[in-house]
Design a protein around this motif. Sequence first.
Motif, PDB file in Angstrom:
ATOM      1  N   LEU A   1       5.663   0.679  -8.425  1.00  0.00           N
ATOM      2  CA  LEU A   1       4.968  -0.608  -8.503  1.00  0.00           C
ATOM      3  C   LEU A   1       3.471  -0.410  -8.250  1.00  0.00           C
ATOM      4  N   GLY A   2       3.173   0.509  -7.332  1.00  0.00           N
ATOM      5  CA  GLY A   2       1.768   0.831  -7.078  1.00  0.00           C
ATOM      6  C   GLY A   2       1.113   1.407  -8.321  1.00  0.00           C
ATOM      7  N   ASN A   3       1.797   2.349  -8.946  1.00  0.00           N
ATOM      8  CA  ASN A   3       1.262   2.971 -10.164  1.00  0.00           C
ATOM      9  C   ASN A   3       1.041   1.926 -11.259  1.00  0.00           C
ATOM     10  N   LEU A   4       2.065   1.043 -11.409  1.00  0.00           N
ATOM     11  CA  LEU A   4       1.996   0.084 -12.510  1.00  0.00           C
ATOM     12  C   LEU A   4       0.935  -0.985 -12.280  1.00  0.00           C
ATOM     13  N   THR A   5       0.584  -1.191 -10.990  1.00  0.00           N
ATOM     14  CA  THR A   5      -0.490  -2.162 -10.729  1.00  0.00           C
ATOM     15  C   THR A   5      -1.824  -1.444 -10.527  1.00  0.00           C
ATOM     16  N   ASP A   6      -1.854  -0.142 -10.909  1.00  0.00           N
ATOM     17  CA  ASP A   6      -3.082   0.650 -10.857  1.00  0.00           C
ATOM     18  C   ASP A   6      -3.635   0.821  -9.449  1.00  0.00           C
ATOM     19  N   ALA A   7      -2.729   0.888  -8.471  1.00  0.00           N
ATOM     20  CA  ALA A   7      -3.196   1.138  -7.107  1.00  0.00           C
ATOM     21  C   ALA A   7      -3.589   2.588  -6.970  1.00  0.00           C
ATOM     22  N   GLU A   8      -4.592   2.833  -6.146  1.00  0.00           N
ATOM     23  CA  GLU A   8      -5.015   4.220  -5.936  1.00  0.00           C
ATOM     24  C   GLU A   8      -4.192   4.869  -4.830  1.00  0.00           C
ATOM     25  N   GLY A   9      -4.052   6.172  -4.908  1.00  0.00           N
ATOM     26  CA  GLY A   9      -3.376   6.911  -3.843  1.00  0.00           C
ATOM     27  C   GLY A   9      -1.886   6.685  -3.814  1.00  0.00           C
ATOM     28  N   PHE A  10      -1.275   6.335  -4.942  1.00  0.00           N
ATOM     29  CA  PHE A  10       0.166   6.116  -4.971  1.00  0.00           C
ATOM     30  C   PHE A  10       0.865   7.240  -5.729  1.00  0.00           C
ATOM     31  N   ASP A  11       0.402   8.465  -5.525  1.00  0.00           N
ATOM     32  CA  ASP A  11       0.956   9.573  -6.305  1.00  0.00           C
ATOM     33  C   ASP A  11       1.912  10.434  -5.498  1.00  0.00           C
ATOM     34  N   PHE A  12       2.501   9.844  -4.490  1.00  0.00           N
ATOM     35  CA  PHE A  12       3.397  10.623  -3.633  1.00  0.00           C
ATOM     36  C   PHE A  12       4.611  11.098  -4.415  1.00  0.00           C
ATOM     37  N   VAL A  13       5.028  12.342  -4.141  1.00  0.00           N
ATOM     38  CA  VAL A  13       6.245  12.814  -4.792  1.00  0.00           C
ATOM     39  C   VAL A  13       7.406  12.934  -3.806  1.00  0.00           C
ATOM     40  N   SER A  14       7.106  12.750  -2.524  1.00  0.00           N
ATOM     41  CA  SER A  14       8.213  12.781  -1.563  1.00  0.00           C
ATOM     42  C   SER A  14       7.869  11.845  -0.417  1.00  0.00           C
ATOM     43  N   SER A  15       8.926  11.432   0.300  1.00  0.00           N
ATOM     44  CA  SER A  15       8.674  10.542   1.441  1.00  0.00           C
ATOM     45  C   SER A  15       7.924  11.308   2.536  1.00  0.00           C
ATOM     46  N   GLU A  16       8.113  12.623   2.595  1.00  0.00           N
ATOM     47  CA  GLU A  16       7.397  13.424   3.599  1.00  0.00           C
ATOM     48  C   GLU A  16       5.887  13.338   3.378  1.00  0.00           C
ATOM     49  N   GLU A  17       5.483  13.315   2.114  1.00  0.00           N
ATOM     50  CA  GLU A  17       4.050  13.186   1.822  1.00  0.00           C
ATOM     51  C   GLU A  17       3.507  11.847   2.322  1.00  0.00           C
ATOM     52  N   ILE A  18       4.306  10.802   2.088  1.00  0.00           N
ATOM     53  CA  ILE A  18       3.873   9.480   2.556  1.00  0.00           C
ATOM     54  C   ILE A  18       3.729   9.503   4.069  1.00  0.00           C
ATOM     55  N   LEU A  19       4.743  10.110   4.684  1.00  0.00           N
ATOM     56  CA  LEU A  19       4.743  10.128   6.152  1.00  0.00           C
ATOM     57  C   LEU A  19       3.518  10.856   6.685  1.00  0.00           C
ATOM     58  N   SER A  20       3.200  12.017   6.080  1.00  0.00           N
ATOM     59  CA  SER A  20       2.079  12.764   6.649  1.00  0.00           C
ATOM     60  C   SER A  20       0.778  12.006   6.428  1.00  0.00           C
ATOM     61  N   THR A  21       0.656  11.305   5.299  1.00  0.00           N
ATOM     62  CA  THR A  21      -0.524  10.470   5.079  1.00  0.00           C
ATOM     63  C   THR A  21      -0.579   9.340   6.111  1.00  0.00           C
ATOM     64  N   ALA A  22       0.592   8.682   6.303  1.00  0.00           N
ATOM     65  CA  ALA A  22       0.633   7.555   7.237  1.00  0.00           C
ATOM     66  C   ALA A  22       0.320   8.024   8.650  1.00  0.00           C
ATOM     67  N   ARG A  23       0.858   9.176   9.022  1.00  0.00           N
ATOM     68  CA  ARG A  23       0.709   9.642  10.401  1.00  0.00           C
ATOM     69  C   ARG A  23      -0.729   9.963  10.755  1.00  0.00           C
ATOM     70  N   GLU A  24      -1.533  10.330   9.710  1.00  0.00           N
ATOM     71  CA  GLU A  24      -2.936  10.635   9.997  1.00  0.00           C
ATOM     72  C   GLU A  24      -3.607   9.482  10.718  1.00  0.00           C
ATOM     73  N   SER A  25      -3.251   8.274  10.320  1.00  0.00           N
ATOM     74  CA  SER A  25      -3.921   7.134  10.937  1.00  0.00           C
ATOM     75  C   SER A  25      -3.148   6.564  12.122  1.00  0.00           C
ATOM     76  N   LEU A  26      -1.903   7.029  12.315  1.00  0.00           N
ATOM     77  CA  LEU A  26      -1.058   6.370  13.321  1.00  0.00           C
ATOM     78  C   LEU A  26      -0.754   7.221  14.540  1.00  0.00           C
ATOM     79  N   SER A  27      -1.139   8.479  14.500  1.00  0.00           N
ATOM     80  CA  SER A  27      -0.549   9.408  15.456  1.00  0.00           C
ATOM     81  C   SER A  27      -0.803   9.059  16.914  1.00  0.00           C
TER      82      SER A  27
END
Lengths: 720, 435
Positions: free
Chosen positions: A638-664
């Motif tokens: 849905l992110g890709n189809l609405t042209d959102a940036e940074g929605f190129d994750f190929v695994s949930s682990e990638e999302i997690l590591s991105t999310a954790r950068e700001s949450l740790s």
Amino acid sequence: MSDDIVNIEVDGKPVEGRRGQMVIEVTDHVGAYVPRFCYHEKLSIAANCRMCLVDIEGAPKPIPACAQPIAEGMKIFTKSPRAISAQKATMEFLLINHPLDCPICDQGGECELQDLAMGYGRDVSRYNDGKRVVKDKDIGPLVSTDMTRCIHCTRCVRFGDEVQGKPQLGTIERGENVKISTYVEENVDHELSANIIDLCPVGALNNKPYRYSARAWEMEQRATISPHDCVGSNLYAHVLRGTVKRIVPRDNESINETWISDRDRFSYEAIYSAERLQTPRLKENGEWRDIDWADALSLAAEVLSAADSDKTGIIASPNMTVEEAYLLSQLASHLGTNNLDHRIARRDTSNQDADPVYEGLGCSIEALESQGAILVAGSNIRNEAPIIAHRLRKASLQGAKVSFANASEYEYFFDVADYISGNGLVSLLAGIAVAAADGKDMHASVASICKDVTASDADKRIAASLADADDALLLLGNIAGRHAAYSAVRALAAVIGELTGAKVGSITEGANSAGASLAGLLPHRQAAGAARKEAGLDVAAMLEGELESIMLVNVEPDSDIHASSDAVRKLSEQKHVIALTSYISEGLLEAADLLLPIGTFAETSGTYVNVAGTWQSFSGVANPVGEARPCWKVLRVLGNLTDAEGFDFVSSEEILSTARESLSDTAAGYYDAASVVAKPNGADAPDQEIDTPLYSVDSMVRRAHALQQTLSAKRIADER
Amino acid sequence: MAYEHNQVCFHTLGSDESWTLATYEKDDGYQSWRKVLAGELSPEQIIEEVKASGLRGRGGAGFPTGLKWSFMPRDAEGQKYLVCNSDESEPGTCHDRDLLRYNPHALVEGMAIAAYAMGATVAYNYIRGEFLDEPVPRFEAAVKEAYEAGLLGNDIQGSGIDFDLYTFVGAGAYICGEETALLESLEGKQGRPRFKPPFPANFGLYGKPTTINNTQSLASVPTILRKGAAWFAALGPEGSGGTAIFAVSGHVEKPGNYELPMGIPFKDLLNDICGGVLGGKKLKAVIPGGSSCKVLPAEVIMDCTMDFNSLQQAGSSFGTGAVIVMDEDTCMVKVLRRIARFYMAESCGQCTPCREGTGWLYRMLTRIVEGKGEEADLEKLVDVANKIEGHTICALGDAAAWPVQSFLKHYIHEFEYMVRNNGRSIVDDPSRAAA
């Protein structure tokens, strides 16, 4: 400390133990295995199976290792001829009346008796008389019984007495007629009851829904996390060719020890419910039809992109993984809306600006046991978090004063110090706050509520118990969180905490309220708790407002939304409602116009942050049902189809590591009494309080067949 | 040789209404207790005196009573208990029953003194359920009389001593005679032995320090204190002080309860006291102390004296003093089967070897008696018994094993005969009938 060290010898090797330890604890520690059946480290010592007999120098006869405290200079032989002969003798006795029907026994392949019989049994029995047959008991829909197989170790009996606190099984009759039984015909129906399946060392007590559906050795064991409460119990899913066949506990001393609730164990049945949404579906002119994923996703993207940014809303469940919550929060930013919320059960958000980053327990789950005093307010805690209720019971057994403040009375199987009830929660807490203030000026934030309130004797005892204990905790439960005047409830809790020195914590909704808050799935907060410039609409406001599109994620509006009444009707009056859901329900069919099938927790990978702030990631354990896809993948597209940036994750682990950068570095917190001002916007009437029944907490549990057959569930169904 | 009867526990026997307070007091009853109340006997003195008397527990194990009392943490804070074990159920044993019927005040006084010596203010008498008919009412009446006479209660006769005595009636389970099972039963739970340690002296009734003594042991105490430890000790041989009540049953002319000095030769007990073997037959075997003791063949027991050391040296034990006499026409296989059935029925079912093993023993013996036995069963019987012995929480497992071991040791030929002759007993052998 050195006084506590005891030097002994195990099989000729010098070993150090601690004073008070039993022989078996030391032999286990040094890896000198002693066979056992009745011994279990979480239960009291029975010493009745006689399998752990060992040879101790100087003792006239073999001694049970489970019941013998170590003593200085003790020489223990676990494998001497006398020890082995005693162990083999016991095995022979155990087997004479055991049916040896391993080929048709579900326990076969994972049976303690079978395993030990390999080492200690004979290949041919010397017993050639008739074997005992025992009639099976019907103890409910969760646990099957084959009582002829029972070896009378009494682990199940001791579990009821000691862990549940509700004795349900016992032994009746004597000698070789001894039977494990309920005294009066009844179901075992405690919320932890099915742990007796794991405790039973033989096939006498087995998993009823799983019965005869797989063999232990053909399944894969995959680790996962419970999605049904804020505890995050550690689980193993046993999976046969991609299908979950059963769930068993995964030991984690700091969370669930070795137990899981019946809810965690049997909810997997709902993965294969007939009500699963198999394909995307679209409603046109009031008629539903299946459509393919590509069309469904572009339709959804079209709707989301077309709406005015402030006319778009996202309502998600508190069971979303951190990854899903993060993507939803990012998607909302991309769409330019702050209308997003996971607090579907919260009715009063009026002082949300004072929110902590996320509501936490106030201490670790383990530390609950060492509290000196605990006040549980607004919680049916055995329903809300059975494992936490169990820890409270342990705290009470260790001397903690555990009190309750609830509009309704709930049953507990330990000594409750005080139980105040009858009034609304605000009145109850106000009494305790007044008692805690003890004549001093009441904190300004709650002064108006506490005016004219007098403290009862019970209020004073509770306040004193919190003030006197070295470690004290005030826990607000789900009922408190759903209170129409929650802002007053939490302000009072903060004041009581400040006056008594007690920590304040919460039992939160769902599996991941903490993670959803951290990820910024809130109208007033971004990721990691930073305030949004302008707060968006909360759940109730989104439903009341005239939005152009609402995205419902893993929410059944007919059952899950307490933030607003009549949610189905309000949603059906919205222009577009897109629902990402695992199940079809009448409410969804009425409220939504596009349904996208997403996987349950078993079919996706992700991370939950439990109420104590522990991050626990898990992988998908089962093949997806129908065309269901993991929610994070749907959101990514849905992110890709609405042209959102940074929605190129190929695994949930990638999302997690991105999310954790700001949450740790974010920690749980609670309200600071000074900053919270009570703005009660609802009634404090007991009959207004919302308690979700044990087996109705979420869409999976509601569809787990066996759980719905339990007395707890049937009583609720009968009342309806 | 003439023996003096009824010197201690049965001293009031023969008097009219021997069970009343009046009779007991006429017989110097409650003198020892009154001395305690008057402050003339300290707890230490009592314990020393009982130790010196050589009194050993009459419940079966023969543990020195004074020594047991000295294990109690007398000065420890908190409640302590004395419990009397009147759950007399050992097959062959029936003397406590008569003690409760005919001289209950001796027990009341003995319990009061024992409790005082150990710092217990509360005592229970756990009486076997089957005694509801006569022994229980007699004992309760005696307790009532003692309360009314101001001999029990709070601050008794201004002495500052408190003592309350309660009767508890069991439900008729043999296992409740095991002291920790008795405590469980007394607490209202299933009668199942506890694992020891901890021992009752540290963790007994309701978790408090507790001493459990047999009825006869406690009833002997007032006389010991009155007549002196030396007098009592001198009644019997070294290591077996005092008198014992022999409950003689089986094939004798005059079965019954006889209180006699310890150490009486068995042949005098049989011939002089009990009138010899019934019908003048030959003696085959004797179980000297209740069915849990090992059987002794005639030629062995005839040389024994009836005391702890002699019987132990002979390979058996004094037990409860219940002497079961069997004549030459007794089939030892059938006797053992009957005994095995008892232990199967009375096993509490708690621990594996006893729960499963006692039934196995009984079934093997039943098969043998029914003519379906095999030679291999005989070895197996002993092996199974050996695997029960010493492997269980309480002594019931041992008690089930010992008869099997001893019957097969001394009478293996009878078992072999039966196995080889399809269940016919050696006593029914045609050659015997012809002779």
